[in-house]
Design a protein around this motif. Structure first.
Motif, PDB file in Angstrom:
ATOM      1  N   GLY A  96     -11.817 -27.008 -15.318  1.00  0.00           N
ATOM      2  CA  GLY A  96     -13.098 -26.380 -15.084  1.00  0.00           C
ATOM      3  C   GLY A  96     -14.182 -27.402 -14.808  1.00  0.00           C
ATOM      4  O   GLY A  96     -15.098 -27.166 -14.040  1.00  0.00           O
ATOM      5  N   LEU A 147     -15.629 -26.148  -6.252  1.00  0.00           N
ATOM      6  CA  LEU A 147     -16.475 -27.000  -7.084  1.00  0.00           C
ATOM      7  C   LEU A 147     -17.889 -26.416  -7.143  1.00  0.00           C
ATOM      8  O   LEU A 147     -18.533 -26.409  -8.189  1.00  0.00           O
ATOM      9  CB  LEU A 147     -16.507 -28.401  -6.466  1.00  0.00           C
ATOM     10  CG  LEU A 147     -16.669 -29.558  -7.414  1.00  0.00           C
ATOM     11  CD1 LEU A 147     -15.600 -29.522  -8.477  1.00  0.00           C
ATOM     12  CD2 LEU A 147     -16.584 -30.864  -6.620  1.00  0.00           C
ATOM     13  N   ARG A 148     -18.324 -25.905  -5.999  1.00  0.00           N
ATOM     14  CA  ARG A 148     -19.675 -25.374  -5.941  1.00  0.00           C
ATOM     15  C   ARG A 148     -19.787 -24.071  -6.724  1.00  0.00           C
ATOM     16  O   ARG A 148     -20.706 -23.878  -7.505  1.00  0.00           O
ATOM     17  CB  ARG A 148     -20.045 -25.146  -4.474  1.00  0.00           C
ATOM     18  CG  ARG A 148     -21.513 -24.855  -4.254  1.00  0.00           C
ATOM     19  CD  ARG A 148     -21.742 -24.266  -2.890  1.00  0.00           C
ATOM     20  NE  ARG A 148     -21.055 -22.980  -2.750  1.00  0.00           N
ATOM     21  CZ  ARG A 148     -21.006 -22.294  -1.606  1.00  0.00           C
ATOM     22  NH1 ARG A 148     -21.562 -22.776  -0.511  1.00  0.00           N
ATOM     23  NH2 ARG A 148     -20.385 -21.132  -1.557  1.00  0.00           N
ATOM     24  N   ASP A 149     -18.792 -23.186  -6.522  1.00  0.00           N
ATOM     25  CA  ASP A 149     -18.916 -21.843  -7.082  1.00  0.00           C
ATOM     26  C   ASP A 149     -18.263 -21.683  -8.447  1.00  0.00           C
ATOM     27  O   ASP A 149     -18.411 -20.656  -9.079  1.00  0.00           O
ATOM     28  CB  ASP A 149     -18.285 -20.828  -6.120  1.00  0.00           C
ATOM     29  CG  ASP A 149     -18.994 -20.817  -4.784  1.00  0.00           C
ATOM     30  OD1 ASP A 149     -20.117 -21.354  -4.730  1.00  0.00           O
ATOM     31  OD2 ASP A 149     -18.431 -20.310  -3.803  1.00  0.00           O
ATOM     32  N   GLY A 150     -17.493 -22.662  -8.857  1.00  0.00           N
ATOM     33  CA  GLY A 150     -16.798 -22.515 -10.133  1.00  0.00           C
ATOM     34  C   GLY A 150     -15.409 -21.937  -9.925  1.00  0.00           C
ATOM     35  O   GLY A 150     -15.064 -21.424  -8.857  1.00  0.00           O
ATOM     36  N   LEU A 151     -14.631 -22.019 -10.991  1.00  0.00           N
ATOM     37  CA  LEU A 151     -13.242 -21.568 -10.910  1.00  0.00           C
ATOM     38  C   LEU A 151     -13.120 -20.072 -10.628  1.00  0.00           C
ATOM     39  O   LEU A 151     -12.081 -19.608 -10.159  1.00  0.00           O
ATOM     40  CB  LEU A 151     -12.529 -21.871 -12.229  1.00  0.00           C
ATOM     41  CG  LEU A 151     -11.701 -23.136 -12.282  1.00  0.00           C
ATOM     42  CD1 LEU A 151     -11.201 -23.355 -13.689  1.00  0.00           C
ATOM     43  CD2 LEU A 151     -10.514 -23.034 -11.337  1.00  0.00           C
ATOM     44  N   GLY A 152     -14.181 -19.345 -10.895  1.00  0.00           N
ATOM     45  CA  GLY A 152     -14.144 -17.915 -10.605  1.00  0.00           C
ATOM     46  C   GLY A 152     -13.851 -17.650  -9.139  1.00  0.00           C
ATOM     47  O   GLY A 152     -13.215 -16.658  -8.793  1.00  0.00           O
ATOM     48  N   TYR A 166      -9.962 -16.588 -10.863  1.00  0.00           N
ATOM     49  CA  TYR A 166      -9.724 -16.600 -12.310  1.00  0.00           C
ATOM     50  C   TYR A 166     -10.752 -15.742 -13.031  1.00  0.00           C
ATOM     51  O   TYR A 166     -11.855 -15.509 -12.537  1.00  0.00           O
ATOM     52  CB  TYR A 166      -9.835 -18.029 -12.847  1.00  0.00           C
ATOM     53  CG  TYR A 166      -8.674 -18.922 -12.501  1.00  0.00           C
ATOM     54  CD1 TYR A 166      -7.699 -19.204 -13.440  1.00  0.00           C
ATOM     55  CD2 TYR A 166      -8.556 -19.494 -11.252  1.00  0.00           C
ATOM     56  CE1 TYR A 166      -6.642 -20.029 -13.147  1.00  0.00           C
ATOM     57  CE2 TYR A 166      -7.491 -20.325 -10.935  1.00  0.00           C
ATOM     58  CZ  TYR A 166      -6.540 -20.591 -11.892  1.00  0.00           C
ATOM     59  OH  TYR A 166      -5.487 -21.407 -11.606  1.00  0.00           O
ATOM     60  N   ASN A 167     -10.372 -15.288 -14.203  1.00  0.00           N
ATOM     61  CA  ASN A 167     -11.322 -14.639 -15.102  1.00  0.00           C
ATOM     62  C   ASN A 167     -10.773 -14.757 -16.516  1.00  0.00           C
ATOM     63  O   ASN A 167      -9.679 -15.304 -16.696  1.00  0.00           O
ATOM     64  CB  ASN A 167     -11.559 -13.182 -14.696  1.00  0.00           C
ATOM     65  CG  ASN A 167     -10.285 -12.377 -14.740  1.00  0.00           C
ATOM     66  OD1 ASN A 167      -9.752 -12.119 -15.810  1.00  0.00           O
ATOM     67  ND2 ASN A 167      -9.769 -11.991 -13.582  1.00  0.00           N
ATOM     68  N   ASP A 168     -11.515 -14.245 -17.471  1.00  0.00           N
ATOM     69  CA  ASP A 168     -11.103 -14.463 -18.860  1.00  0.00           C
ATOM     70  C   ASP A 168      -9.777 -13.805 -19.187  1.00  0.00           C
ATOM     71  O   ASP A 168      -9.116 -14.183 -20.147  1.00  0.00           O
ATOM     72  CB  ASP A 168     -12.192 -13.951 -19.810  1.00  0.00           C
ATOM     73  CG  ASP A 168     -13.407 -14.855 -19.780  1.00  0.00           C
ATOM     74  OD1 ASP A 168     -13.210 -16.081 -19.861  1.00  0.00           O
ATOM     75  OD2 ASP A 168     -14.532 -14.356 -19.658  1.00  0.00           O
ATOM     76  N   ALA A 225      -7.346 -13.760 -17.022  1.00  0.00           N
ATOM     77  CA  ALA A 225      -6.320 -14.450 -16.236  1.00  0.00           C
ATOM     78  C   ALA A 225      -6.761 -15.900 -16.167  1.00  0.00           C
ATOM     79  O   ALA A 225      -7.209 -16.395 -15.146  1.00  0.00           O
ATOM     80  CB  ALA A 225      -6.195 -13.860 -14.838  1.00  0.00           C
ATOM     81  N   PHE A 226      -6.639 -16.563 -17.314  1.00  0.00           N
ATOM     82  CA  PHE A 226      -7.250 -17.889 -17.421  1.00  0.00           C
ATOM     83  C   PHE A 226      -6.375 -18.973 -16.798  1.00  0.00           C
ATOM     84  O   PHE A 226      -6.853 -20.056 -16.498  1.00  0.00           O
ATOM     85  CB  PHE A 226      -7.548 -18.222 -18.888  1.00  0.00           C
ATOM     86  CG  PHE A 226      -6.347 -18.148 -19.779  1.00  0.00           C
ATOM     87  CD1 PHE A 226      -5.586 -19.267 -19.998  1.00  0.00           C
ATOM     88  CD2 PHE A 226      -5.988 -16.954 -20.384  1.00  0.00           C
ATOM     89  CE1 PHE A 226      -4.470 -19.206 -20.806  1.00  0.00           C
ATOM     90  CE2 PHE A 226      -4.877 -16.888 -21.189  1.00  0.00           C
ATOM     91  CZ  PHE A 226      -4.100 -18.015 -21.406  1.00  0.00           C
TER      92      PHE A 226
END
Ligand code: SF4
Lengths: 304, 580
Positions: free
Chosen positions: B142, B68-73, B77-79, B81-82
């Protein structure tokens, strides 16, 4: 070839009159012809959705049946007969003959929208031609007339304006990424981490000017929608040192590039055998490519 | 059951005692005692297990807070591998819930009497795994803080598969809860009206459970009419839950297939999802059944035969799934369209060959062999098969989700295009084995500790919630066992009950039948209270009669029901007559 303005808004007539990909089959042997058999994939889904909604009590409570397209851009979908006249229908022309792959369009876009480096809203792909040559192909959002990304969003965060722009309401986007799945052009980019810091903007974050980006939501090329009414061309168009990118308006049938060269859109597309990318997907993109290096855009994602 | 009926046949003393109590259903105290055993005082091991599982779950929540703090990355994940682990988890966990519900529903509808000791565990598994699966929406999103928009009608987009997913799963959850609740109604009444049930519960917990039972079974008094209504309702839910589950998994697959991606845009996908869900669902029912059978010593009611029968169901589904996989890959691989063929190539011989062939061996071939070979066709063999299936099918879900999501749609020669079609791992976005998050790379997806921790936590939450659930409710359906026993007993004979409930000619019933001394010794203790629950011993022997009398008014209906059921046949008269 003298297409009248309203014709552009209909997917069918746009293709038949403007897309030499259709008019000139020799260019793409084996490529499926753009066809419009009256029920495209998206429209099919919409109808199924509407039908399901009709029988469903869920449709009660004032829920708009198809907020995705119907409310955001009444009648802007392809083929709808009664449409309110918007004063512009934005499109883009990309003249690949002069693209040298410098990626300054990407840089300009990222600078203006304060994007991370991997958020390439306009991305310059290096493609392999049929003869083994390589060429460069900038890919913005295609601003599809029948965008697959819009109907799949569960919370109607994607919508299409009556000026033909597909936009994302990032305040609403919950980040399911199903639109990233749907877009055949890989044109959508997620904010996987906190967005790049942006200075205070003069006005609030809107779908037309999505700066700063919102963490955990999808962003994509917006044709710099907020700048268009002010008569300014998008950052990428302005930033291209080769004058490859043109912003066009189907309504007034003109297009202009970063050098200020103004062309008569229909004439230019016809004269140069412009094609669309992945036309057979039924998305009716509003970005035309002018080929020139023996490129082959491919009728399907893999053909290159 | 075995023991009880044989008790009846073998030891006349016990039988006489019971029948004198005026209850037409012979095995009651024994069954009740076993079914309610889980509610008894928790042993040390229970606490140890629950604490361990609880810690794992908390670790998962902590991992999610990091995300939650850092994001889904942070989850790798990345664009390019969504979709990856959470989407596979969603499919897998919602999938396993299918098994419990549908196994129970099918067995109910086909009136398979051997279901009796299994239904409660099966339904509980469904009830527990479904919410856990649904919770995966949260790490998947997200912006989970906006999840309320899904229930805000003005925002609904009715053409979105995800929205329909949400509707379908929510409805299914409701149905699962009802399906768990309905058979519970007569059960709690039996439990509460019994011999100071729940056993070995003292103080606050006793009062709480009693209150809960009283609430659940509030208006139940077991009359013929009520029974008919309950049966009707159960039948209806059982019928409804099957198409509902099918729709849930189909709609789930639409979320993937509303795309132009090779591997997602597949007509086979809905069927694929439904079968996979059933397959893993039966597997998890087996694991749960075996675990609780062992933990609460239910071997007498849940026999090897039960587990093996479930194993057969599983084998059939596994074979269908294997077949579907074969069909899909064969046709896509043959299609010649570069996208689909390249995708199949990637899976079968390319970047994803290890996980794919792991699935093939662990969830395809080995379980079938374990069931086919007589030597391994036993409880242990089925358990091993089920555990293998559950893990390997999760891996298979990753193979479904990840390769298609990471497939580049715009091919470019230098970064990745040519490389993919030739089967060499492309070097795009830096995919050497150690990727962004320092995790293991799957193409463009990089495993990090966060999704792993969350997945493990969700897995741990299943036994945790089940253990807690069975601390509150009986682990077997007392009334169902009794009904079947009664029905079969009236229709066939005492041996018939043995056959039906323990499954044909397993070794034990024979032993019971011949050696009348053994069953007496074995069935005596639990009946007369020296087995568990020390505090109950005294109570039990005298309450053995009491419950019948105390239940007498309430059970009148049941009594009258049993006679019509028996059709004033010999069985009914025999038992009733004995009772008089
Ligand atoms: S290119 Fe992709 S994001 Fe843009 S409108 Fe078409 S489908 Fe939507």
């Amino acid at each position: 070839m003298e297409p009248t303005a309203p014709e552009y808004r209909s997917g069918t007539s746009t293709h038949s009159s403007l897309s030499p990909g259709a008019a000139n089959p020799s260019r793409h042997p084996g490529a499926p012809r753009p066809h419009d058999n009256g029920l495209s994939r998206r429209r099919f889904l919409k109808r199924v959705g509407a039908g399901a909604a009709g029988v469903s009590i869920l449709a009660a409570g004032g829920a708009d049946l198809l907020p995705s397209s119907a409310s955001a851009a009444p009648g802007a979908g392809a083929g709808s007969p009664a449409k309110p006249k918007a004063s512009h229908q934005w499109c883009m022309v990309i003249d690949l003959r002069y693209c040298d792959g410098c990626k300054q369009c990407t840089a300009a876009c990222q600078k203006a929208h304060y994007l991370h480096e991997d958020q390439t809203w306009i991305r310059v792909f290096t493609m392999e031609g049929e003869s083994g040559n390589t060429y460069h192909m900038p890919r913005p959002c295609m601003m599809c007339e029948d965008p697959p990304c819009v109907p799949v969003c569960p919370v109607s965060a994607n919508f299409r304006t009556d000026e033909g722009l597909t936009l994302v309401n990032q305040q609403r986007c919950i980040g399911t990424r199903i639109c990233m799945n749907a877009c055949p052009y890989q044109a959508r980019y997620f904010n996987w981490t906190s967005p790049a810091p942006a200075p205070r903007q003069p006005f609030a974050q809107t779908p037309e000017w999505p700066v700063p980006q919102v963490k955990g939501t999808v962003g994509k090329c917006v044709f710099c929608a907020a700048m268009l009414p002010a008569g300014k061309i998008p950052e990428c168009v302005a930033g291209c040192p080769m004058g490859v990118l043109y912003l066009g308006d189907l309504e007034s049938d003109v297009a202009v590039n970063g050098f200020g060269n103004v062309i008569k859109l229909s004439q230019f597309l016809a004269d140069n055998d412009a094609v669309k990318f992945k036309e057979d997907y039924g998305t009716h993109p509003r970005v035309w490519y002018i080929l020139g290096h023996g490129q082959d855009l491919g009728s399907d994602s893999e053909a290159s | 059951m075995t023991s009880t009926t044989t008790t009846g046949a073998g030891t006349a003393a016990t039988q006489g005692e019971q029948r004198q109590a005026g209850d037409p259903i012979v095995p009651r105290p024994d069954i009740r005692q076993a079914a309610l055993r889980s509610i008894g005082k928790s042993g040390r091991s229970w606490w140890v297990i629950v604490t361990t599982l609880g810690v794992i779950v908390v670790a998962g929540v902590v991992a999610w807070i990091f995300q939650l703090r850092d994001g889904l990355g942070a989850a790798g994940y990345n664009d390019r591998a969504f979709w990856a682990v959470y989407e596979a988890d969603l499919v897998a966990f919602i999938g396993v819930s299918y098994g419990g519900a549908v196994v129970s529903a099918i067995l109910r509808l086909t009136k398979a009497s051997w279901r009796a000791p299994l239904t409660r565990i099966a339904e509980a598994t469904a009830l527990v795994t479904l919410p856990i699966g649904m919770l995966f929406i949260i790490p998947h999103l997200g912006s989970p803080e906006k999840i309320w928009e899904l229930v805000w009608p003005p925002y609904w987009n009715l053409s979105s598969p995800i929205l329909w997913d949400f509707f379908a799963v929510s409805t299914y959850l409701l149905a699962t809860a009802v399906f768990f609740y309905l058979p519970l109604i007569p059960d709690v009444k039996v439990a509460i009206s019994g011999d100071g049930v729940p056993p070995a519960c003292a103080g606050l917990r006793y009062r709480l459970i009693r209150w809960l039972y009283a609430t659940v079974g509030r208006s139940w008094d077991g009359t013929t009419g009520q029974r008919r209504i309950l049966h009707g309702a159960l039948g209806l839910v059982a019928i409804m839950i099957i198409p509902m589950a099918v729709s849930v998994h189909s709609v789930l697959s639409f979320a993937f297939s509303s795309s132009s991606r090779a591997g997602y845009l597949e007509t086979i996908l809905p069927v694929y999802f439904v079968i996979a869900a059933l397959y893993t669902g039966v597997a998890i029912v087996i694991v749960a059944v075996v675990a609780f059978r062992r933990a609460y010593r239910l071997e007498r009611w849940i026999t090897k035969r039960h587990v093996v029968r479930l194993g057969f169901m599983m084998a059939a589904l596994g074979a269908i799934y294997l077949y579907l996989t074969f069909t899909e890959y064969l046709i896509d691989g043959y299609s010649g369209t570069a996208g689909n063929a390249a995708w199949v190539h990637q899976i079968v011989a390319g970047r994803y060959w290890i996980p794919f062939w792991f699935y093939f061996v662990a969830a395809g071939v080995v379980p079938l062999l374990l069931i086919a070979i007589p030597r391994t066709r036993n409880v242990k063999g089925m358990t091993v098969a089920s555990v293998l299936i559950l893990f390997a099918m999760w891996v298979k879900r990753l193979v479904i989700v990840v390769p298609a999501a990471t497939e580049p749609l715009v091919r470019s020669a230098i970064t990745h295009g040519g490389a993919v079609s030739s089967g060499v791992a492309p070097a795009s976005q830096g995919s050497p084995a150690l990727g962004i998050g320092g995790g293991v790379a799957w193409g463009t997806y990089h495993f990090t500790w966060i999704p792993i921790a969350i997945t493990v936590a969700a897995t741990a939450a299943i036994p945790l919630l089940l253990m807690i659930l069975f601390k509150i409710f009986p682990v077997m359906s007392v009334t169902e066992l009794e009904e079947v026993a009664q029905l079969e007993g009236l229709e066939v004979d005492v041996d018939g009950v043995v056959r039906v409930l323990s499954g044909a000619t397993s070794e034990r019933p024979r032993a019971w039948r011949t050696g009348s001394g053994v069953p007496a010794a074995r069935s005596g203790p639990p009946l007369h209270g020296s087995g568990s629950g020390a505090g109950l011993k005294r109570g039990r022997s005298d309450k053995q009669l009491q419950p019948e009398s105390s239940r007498a008014p309430a059970r009148e209906g049941a009594g009258t029901l049993s006679s019509p059921d028996a059709g004033s046949g010999a069985g009914g008269t025999t038992i009733g007559g004995d009772g008089e």
